[in-house]
Scaffold this motif. Structure first.
Motif, PDB file in Angstrom:
ATOM      1  N   ASN A  66       0.850  -1.195   0.000  1.00  0.00           N
ATOM      2  CA  ASN A  66       0.000   0.000   0.000  1.00  0.00           C
ATOM      3  C   ASN A  66       0.880   1.236   0.000  1.00  0.00           C
ATOM      4  O   ASN A  66       2.108   1.135  -0.118  1.00  0.00           O
ATOM      5  CB  ASN A  66      -0.976  -0.024   1.184  1.00  0.00           C
ATOM      6  N   ASP A  73      -2.720   4.344  -2.853  1.00  0.00           N
ATOM      7  CA  ASP A  73      -3.159   2.966  -2.597  1.00  0.00           C
ATOM      8  C   ASP A  73      -3.789   2.490  -3.905  1.00  0.00           C
ATOM      9  O   ASP A  73      -4.867   2.976  -4.291  1.00  0.00           O
ATOM     10  CB  ASP A  73      -4.225   2.912  -1.497  1.00  0.00           C
ATOM     11  N   HIS A 121      -6.528   1.621   1.668  1.00  0.00           N
ATOM     12  CA  HIS A 121      -7.815   2.265   1.911  1.00  0.00           C
ATOM     13  C   HIS A 121      -8.571   2.583   0.623  1.00  0.00           C
ATOM     14  O   HIS A 121      -9.614   3.249   0.672  1.00  0.00           O
ATOM     15  CB  HIS A 121      -7.612   3.545   2.721  1.00  0.00           C
ATOM     16  N   HIS A 162     -12.430  -1.287  -3.906  1.00  0.00           N
ATOM     17  CA  HIS A 162     -12.254  -2.521  -4.675  1.00  0.00           C
ATOM     18  C   HIS A 162     -13.032  -2.403  -5.976  1.00  0.00           C
ATOM     19  O   HIS A 162     -14.043  -1.698  -6.056  1.00  0.00           O
ATOM     20  CB  HIS A 162     -12.756  -3.723  -3.876  1.00  0.00           C
ATOM     21  N   MET A 206      -7.561  -4.288   8.889  1.00  0.00           N
ATOM     22  CA  MET A 206      -8.825  -3.757   9.401  1.00  0.00           C
ATOM     23  C   MET A 206      -9.384  -4.725  10.434  1.00  0.00           C
ATOM     24  O   MET A 206      -9.181  -5.945  10.339  1.00  0.00           O
ATOM     25  CB  MET A 206      -9.823  -3.542   8.266  1.00  0.00           C
ATOM     26  N   TYR A 217      -8.202  -9.400  13.178  1.00  0.00           N
ATOM     27  CA  TYR A 217      -7.865  -8.503  12.088  1.00  0.00           C
ATOM     28  C   TYR A 217      -7.675  -9.295  10.792  1.00  0.00           C
ATOM     29  O   TYR A 217      -7.249 -10.452  10.810  1.00  0.00           O
ATOM     30  CB  TYR A 217      -6.555  -7.747  12.377  1.00  0.00           C
ATOM     31  N   TRP A 274      -6.631  -8.470   6.324  1.00  0.00           N
ATOM     32  CA  TRP A 274      -6.096  -7.477   5.397  1.00  0.00           C
ATOM     33  C   TRP A 274      -7.220  -6.849   4.585  1.00  0.00           C
ATOM     34  O   TRP A 274      -8.170  -7.516   4.185  1.00  0.00           O
ATOM     35  CB  TRP A 274      -5.056  -8.123   4.482  1.00  0.00           C
ATOM     36  N   ARG A 275      -7.099  -5.561   4.338  1.00  0.00           N
ATOM     37  CA  ARG A 275      -8.099  -4.833   3.561  1.00  0.00           C
ATOM     38  C   ARG A 275      -8.093  -5.216   2.082  1.00  0.00           C
ATOM     39  O   ARG A 275      -9.073  -5.003   1.381  1.00  0.00           O
ATOM     40  CB  ARG A 275      -7.832  -3.321   3.652  1.00  0.00           C
ATOM     41  N   SER A 276      -6.989  -5.731   1.597  1.00  0.00           N
ATOM     42  CA  SER A 276      -6.820  -5.965   0.165  1.00  0.00           C
ATOM     43  C   SER A 276      -7.891  -6.912  -0.385  1.00  0.00           C
ATOM     44  O   SER A 276      -8.358  -7.829   0.298  1.00  0.00           O
ATOM     45  CB  SER A 276      -5.427  -6.535  -0.125  1.00  0.00           C
ATOM     46  N   ASP A 277      -8.291  -6.680  -1.627  1.00  0.00           N
ATOM     47  CA  ASP A 277      -9.293  -7.486  -2.310  1.00  0.00           C
ATOM     48  C   ASP A 277      -8.728  -8.890  -2.534  1.00  0.00           C
ATOM     49  O   ASP A 277      -7.642  -9.040  -3.098  1.00  0.00           O
ATOM     50  CB  ASP A 277      -9.642  -6.832  -3.650  1.00  0.00           C
TER      51      ASP A 277
END
Length: 284
Positions: A39, A59, A65, A68, A191, A197, A199-202
């Motif tokens: 990121n 990003d 952040h 997607h 997140m 928790y 990962w935010r990644s798609d």
């Protein structure tokens, strides 16, 4: 090393992206693109050391952040290249430079080769061309990718009980990074979810590419670059052993100690990369 950084949102016609903005308002405009599953914090150590640049560290879609892509869409190189041009349009930058690491370096070469009139300078860190394919394997690769897409809806991302476990997992990922680097990426990449928790990644970012360029196709982008370009190769990174490829690159090439994330792993690596790029961007 610290400096002021501004968090901004970019509402593009097709997606919303997040970014960090570094440097003086009158600096040379630079769009910085990170590597796969990283990121904008990939440039947290490097950007403050670069002089006279207005750096927008994005990003990339599906990372950090940023938004997607919608269902049915993908994360191909042309999609990322389109994002870059839309980012430049929103910033009001008719021309700009590109700073890319790994996947971000590959996307930077694609943009600079396809749209040479738009790119002033090209600064690359341990990335150049995408993984290559052979024409005779195209149908098999497409089939494998389609099967993966069909199966993706049933998969769930791992959940870590606490942030430290997520950091340790990132340290041991496909490309290992230092603890400090993993912590920086986790600050922006994790997140909270029930149970801990994730990962935010798609999750679609891990799907196999349905189409790969041949060597001749990939090198056509490299050879179409018209602006000054510098490639930094990490001695323990992904490109160092591909001497035939490096010998064919019409860019300025510098090899520095360190691994694939040499600009992020420690202060010494960030300093050595910054020294190279400060000289590169200072040349009229």
């Amino acid at each position: 090393m610290t400096c002021s950084v501004e968090e901004i949102r970019l509402s593009l016609p097709h997606i919303e992206l997040a970014a960090h903005l570094f440097g003086p308002p009158d600096g040379q405009p630079v769009i910085a693109l990170h590597g796969w599953l990283d990121n904008a914090n990939s440039f947290a150590r490097l950007a403050p050391r670069l002089e006279g640049l207005r750096i927008l560290a994005v990003d990339m879609a599906g990372h950090g952040h940023s938004g997607h892509r919608p269902a049915g869409a993908g994360y191909g190189l042309p999609d990322y290249a389109h994002d870059v041009l839309q980012v430049a349009a929103q910033m009001g930058w008719g021309t700009f430079s590109l700073l890319g690491h790994s996947l971000g370096a590959i996307v930077s070469v694609i943009v600079a080769g396809a749209m040479p009139q738009r790119v002033r300078r090209l600064a690359l860190i341990d990335g150049l061309i995408p993984p290559l394919g052979e024409p005779e394997s195209a149908a098999e690769r497409m089939g494998t990718a389609l099967q993966g897409q069909l199966a993706q809806s049933g998969k769930r991302k791992p959940v870590y009980a606490d942030m430290d476990r997520a950091v340790e997992a990132r340290m041991k990922g496909a490309v290992a990074v230092s603890r400090e680097a993993a912590e920086l990426l986790a600050q922006r990449g994790l997140m909270p979810v029930p149970g801990g928790y994730t990962w935010r990644s798609d999750s679609r970012l891990t799907l196999a590419s349905p189409i790969r360029l041949t060597r001749a196709q990939a090198m056509s982008f490299v050879n179409a670059v018209q602006c000054p370009a510098q490639l930094i190769v990490a001695e323990e990174g992904m490109l160092a052993q591909n001497k035939a490829l490096l010998a064919s690159v019409p860019f300025q090439v510098s090899q520095l100690p360190g691994g694939h994330h040499l600009h992020l792993n420690d202060e010494a690596g960030a300093r050595s990369v910054a020294d190279c790029f400060n000289r590169f961007f200072a040349v009229p």
